[in-house]
Motif scaffolding. Structure first.
Motif, PDB file in Angstrom:
ATOM      1  N   TRP A 340       0.835  -1.208   0.000  1.00 61.67           N
ATOM      2  CA  TRP A 340       0.000   0.000   0.000  1.00 61.67           C
ATOM      3  C   TRP A 340       0.869   1.257   0.000  1.00 61.67           C
ATOM      4  N   TRP A 361      -3.316   3.708  -2.417  1.00 68.47           N
ATOM      5  CA  TRP A 361      -2.993   2.997  -3.647  1.00 68.47           C
ATOM      6  C   TRP A 361      -2.558   1.581  -3.308  1.00 68.47           C
ATOM      7  N   VAL A 362      -3.030   0.608  -4.068  1.00 70.98           N
ATOM      8  CA  VAL A 362      -2.666  -0.787  -3.860  1.00 70.98           C
ATOM      9  C   VAL A 362      -1.764  -1.233  -5.007  1.00 70.98           C
ATOM     10  N   ASP A 364      -0.401  -3.492  -7.837  1.00 74.14           N
ATOM     11  CA  ASP A 364      -0.984  -4.451  -8.756  1.00 74.14           C
ATOM     12  C   ASP A 364       0.128  -5.284  -9.396  1.00 74.14           C
ATOM     13  N   ASN A 373      -7.018   2.962  -5.053  1.00 73.10           N
ATOM     14  CA  ASN A 373      -8.039   2.144  -4.405  1.00 73.10           C
ATOM     15  C   ASN A 373      -9.091   2.992  -3.714  1.00 73.10           C
ATOM     16  N   THR A 374      -8.656   3.979  -2.928  1.00 72.52           N
ATOM     17  CA  THR A 374      -9.584   4.791  -2.137  1.00 72.52           C
ATOM     18  C   THR A 374      -9.155   6.250  -2.160  1.00 72.52           C
ATOM     19  N   THR A 418      -6.097  -8.388   1.063  1.00 80.16           N
ATOM     20  CA  THR A 418      -5.546  -7.072   0.749  1.00 80.16           C
ATOM     21  C   THR A 418      -5.726  -6.715  -0.714  1.00 80.16           C
ATOM     22  N   LYS A 419      -5.556  -7.708  -1.613  1.00 76.81           N
ATOM     23  CA  LYS A 419      -5.552  -7.417  -3.042  1.00 76.81           C
ATOM     24  C   LYS A 419      -6.950  -7.453  -3.662  1.00 76.81           C
ATOM     25  N   GLU A 421     -10.540  -6.460  -5.025  1.00 73.48           N
ATOM     26  CA  GLU A 421     -10.987  -5.202  -5.616  1.00 73.48           C
ATOM     27  C   GLU A 421     -11.909  -4.447  -4.670  1.00 73.48           C
ATOM     28  N   SER A 424     -11.519  -1.769   1.056  1.00 75.27           N
ATOM     29  CA  SER A 424     -11.718  -0.334   1.232  1.00 75.27           C
ATOM     30  C   SER A 424     -11.234   0.098   2.600  1.00 75.27           C
TER      31      SER A 424
END
Length: 675
Positions: A340, A361-362, A364, A373-374, A418-419, A421, A424
């Motif tokens: 993250w 941000w996650v 990828d 991500n959020t 964690t990964k 979609e 949140s």
């Protein structure tokens, strides 16, 4: 390619890789030019007062000519342009004594440019008469000269101007009055001009980041290559005219095939408007992460000395225009695994409140980059001053603190996936202390404690958000907080604005020790117990490396650099150094990177590393202090003669008789040194 320090690098125009790093100058490299009589050699000049001749294909220094500066300073702001006769000699070091003044009272910004006048000077042996080309003095006109280029074959000079116009001056070499024609496309100042080798085209560049190619015989026809990145500052053309090269204000060089397409990009550490984020290390790639081009974070590999990629944080088109209020990335932090990334962007508009966005941000795996991500709009009511992830493996948590008087804990809803979609984030806790404003925060190495500095009080919190204790210290707001690591994990260190460095014992909740020192920045090494403290004194910064549990520092260096150190970070090495000198063992696992307001982290060298500063230049000073004999007793392999024999190709070596005498002299000890 110029380096802002003391060397320059040779790159392959096809592979973009650095071929040679030519080092030898002891001050700023101010210019490089190819040897007209040998296309495999290049001259470099420097503020150290020397001109050096290099074989850039083999990366070898051929000759040093001291005291032969192309510019000679007359008074504080004026220079002379001089012609220097470079003597032919087989010796490696030859002093150039024949100097003749070509032009006096020259400004340091350009040899021939005087604001609204350009001087055309005929060199000895030519028929060119000395003339001045005036741009006019209309009131309010922005037509001052900014750059100049001479046509390679014809009686023509091109000049760029502050108002974006280009003037082509002709007939200055004739008895009749000179004439000029005007070209105009740039809306800002023309930064650079360059004719192609045959003179058929004129290239220009400016703030628009567009390379413009003007057809010399058909002035109304022009070609464009847009969207090249930062503002174009210089243009160069290969001798055969097949390649163009542009350098940019963001520390990038672009190789272009005849104004048609970009064939290669050599990107150094991106030079932006300023560094608002801390220096951060990406746990996955081990890259240095900080502000890059506007609205982005750059990921720069310190080991490969190369930009990996830019991550668009703001995700809005940046408009290159002064006075516009646009979002800036001001904070960035990674979790311990690198899964993250948290960022904070803010914008202040006249007559309106501060706009703040917190983004998570996650990483990828498929794209090998971070995906948004959020987004939390207005996470606090005032500016966010710091944030950090909890290193605990049991939870994924981010803490942010703000001038609104609160700190907030943001928790990932489903830590086990964690990964996913649908993962949140939400606010789990809001804390404060007696309406004081928090300034800094830090987690312990295992994530079991959170320390938050509220002005002059340090508060310590548990993972369940229980206030465990408060720590007081001499007056002054808390500036930095750092937990000890490994065997020193029981200590918490803090610095204050009243020039105090304090160390608390968390087992006894008491002050272990304190010392009166103005620590501008405190940085912990994540791979050891070591801590680095940068101290400001008399316009310089000192460095102290220590362990919280030991009374004496492991390493200290006075006057490490000029100015105040603003950002620093420990970066892990690829491989641990097994053998190094005792006073440098604190660098065997990590390297310490830092910068000040006087030290730009640009070009390809990532600024100055402590390995260069501490163990290079300053090692000699340190050894001279501890061992008076070290300065005059040199190992034979350090002599210039040995280096010449070992590293210089035989076909460019001086005569053997010269090398022999040079070798013998290098082994002699002068009588003054002996005494």
């Amino acid at each position: 390619i110029h380096n802002v320090i003391e060397n320059f690098k040779v790159y392959s125009s096809s592979s973009e890789e650095c071929v040679h790093d030519l080092q030898g100058h002891t001050d700023l490299v101010s210019g490089i030019v190819r040897n007209p009589s040998n296309h495999l050699q290049v001259y470099s000049c420097s503020a150290d007062g020397t001109v050096r001749l290099w074989d850039f294909t083999d990366g070898i220094l051929i000759k040093v000519q001291p005291h032969s500066l192309m510019w000679r300073r007359v008074i504080s702001d004026l220079f002379q342009l001089v012609a220097v006769h470079l003597p032919l000699s087989g010796d490696q070091e030859v002093e150039a004594r024949e100097l003749s003044a070509v032009l006096c009272d020259v400004s340091p910004s350009g040899a021939a440019s005087f604001g609204r006048k350009v001087c055309v000077v005929g060199l000895p042996g030519t028929s060119v008469s000395n003339k001045s080309l005036a741009s006019g003095n209309k009131k309010g006109a922005k037509n001052a000269f900014t750059c100049v280029s001479c046509h390679p074959k014809e009686d023509c000079i091109a000049t760029g101007h502050e108002d974006g116009k280009i003037r082509l001056w002709r007939n200055f070499n004739q008895k009749k009055e000179y004439t000029y024609s005007t070209l105009h496309w740039h809306h800002g100042a023309v930064n650079t001009l360059q004719f192609t080798p045959e003179g058929t085209n004129l290239l220009s560049g400016g703030i628009e980041s567009v390379l413009v190619q003007w057809h010399y015989t058909q002035e109304n026809q022009k070609d464009f290559l847009p969207r090249l990145g930062g503002a174009i500052t210089h243009i160069a053309v290969s001798p055969d005219g097949s390649l163009f090269c542009t350098s940019h204000s963001d520390n990038k060089i672009t190789i272009i095939q005849s104004c048609v397409k970009v064939s290669a990009i050599i990107q150094g550490l991106v030079k932006g408007e300023g560094v608002r984020t801390d220096l951060t290390i990406d746990p996955r790639s081990k890259a240095l992460v900080l502000n890059g081009k506007p609205g982005h974070l750059q990921f720069y590999s310190l080991h490969r000395d190369k930009l990996l990629y830019n991550l668009d944080i703001v995700q809005q088109e940046y408009i290159h225009e002064e006075g516009l209020d646009q979002f800036e990335v001001v904070k960035a932090a990674f979790d311990t695994r690198g899964d993250w990334l948290a960022t904070v962007e803010e914008r202040t508009q006249k007559g309106s409140e501060l706009e703040i966005n917190l983004k998570l941000w996650v990483y990828d795996e498929q794209t090998q980059s971070f995906m948004l991500n959020t987004t939390v709009i207005a996470p606090h009511e005032d500016q966010i001053t710091a944030m950090c992830f909890s290193p605990s493996p049991e939870t994924t948590m981010l803490v942010t603190i703000s001038f609104d008087g609160h700190f907030k804990a943001w928790l990932l809803a489903d830590h086990s996936d964690t990964k996913a979609e649908g993962a949140s984030w939400s606010c789990d806790f809001v804390g404060g202390y007696h309406h004081l404003k928090p300034g800094c925060c830090c987690f312990s190495a295992d994530g079991s404690l959170l320390a938050v500095g509220f002005q002059e009080v340090v508060t310590v919190w548990s993972p369940s958000w229980e206030l465990l204790t408060t720590l007081s210290q001499p007056p002054g707001a808390i500036r930095d907080l750092c937990f000890g690591r490994l065997s020193c994990s029981k200590y918490l260190l803090g610095t204050s604005t009243k020039n105090q460095l304090c160390c608390w014992n968390l087992l006894t909740c008491s002050l272990e020790w304190s010392t009166p020192v103005d620590v501008s920045l405190l940085q912990a090494d994540p791979l050891s117990e070591n801590m680095a403290a940068f101290c400001s004194q008399s316009g310089c910064s000192d460095l102290f490396v220590f362990k919280p549990g030991e009374p004496r520092p492991l390493y200290s260096q006075k006057a490490l650099c000029t100015g105040k150190v603003q950002r620093a970070v420990f970066a892990p090495r690829d491989q641990m150094l097994e053998s190094c000198e005792e006073h440098a063992q604190w660098l065997n696992r990590s390297q310490l990177y830092f910068f000040t307001q006087h030290m730009l982290m640009v070009d390809d060298s990532v600024a100055v590393t402590p390995f260069y500063l501490l163990l290079g230049k300053h090692r000699q000073h340190q050894e001279a202090l501890t061992n008076p004999m070290a300065e005059r007793i040199q190992l034979p392999q350090g002599s210039i003669a040995i280096k010449e024999l070992l590293y210089t190709p035989a076909h460019v070596l001086p005569s053997a008789s010269f090398l022999c005498s040079m070798f013998v002299r290098s082994l002699l000890i002068s009588s003054s040194s002996a005494r």
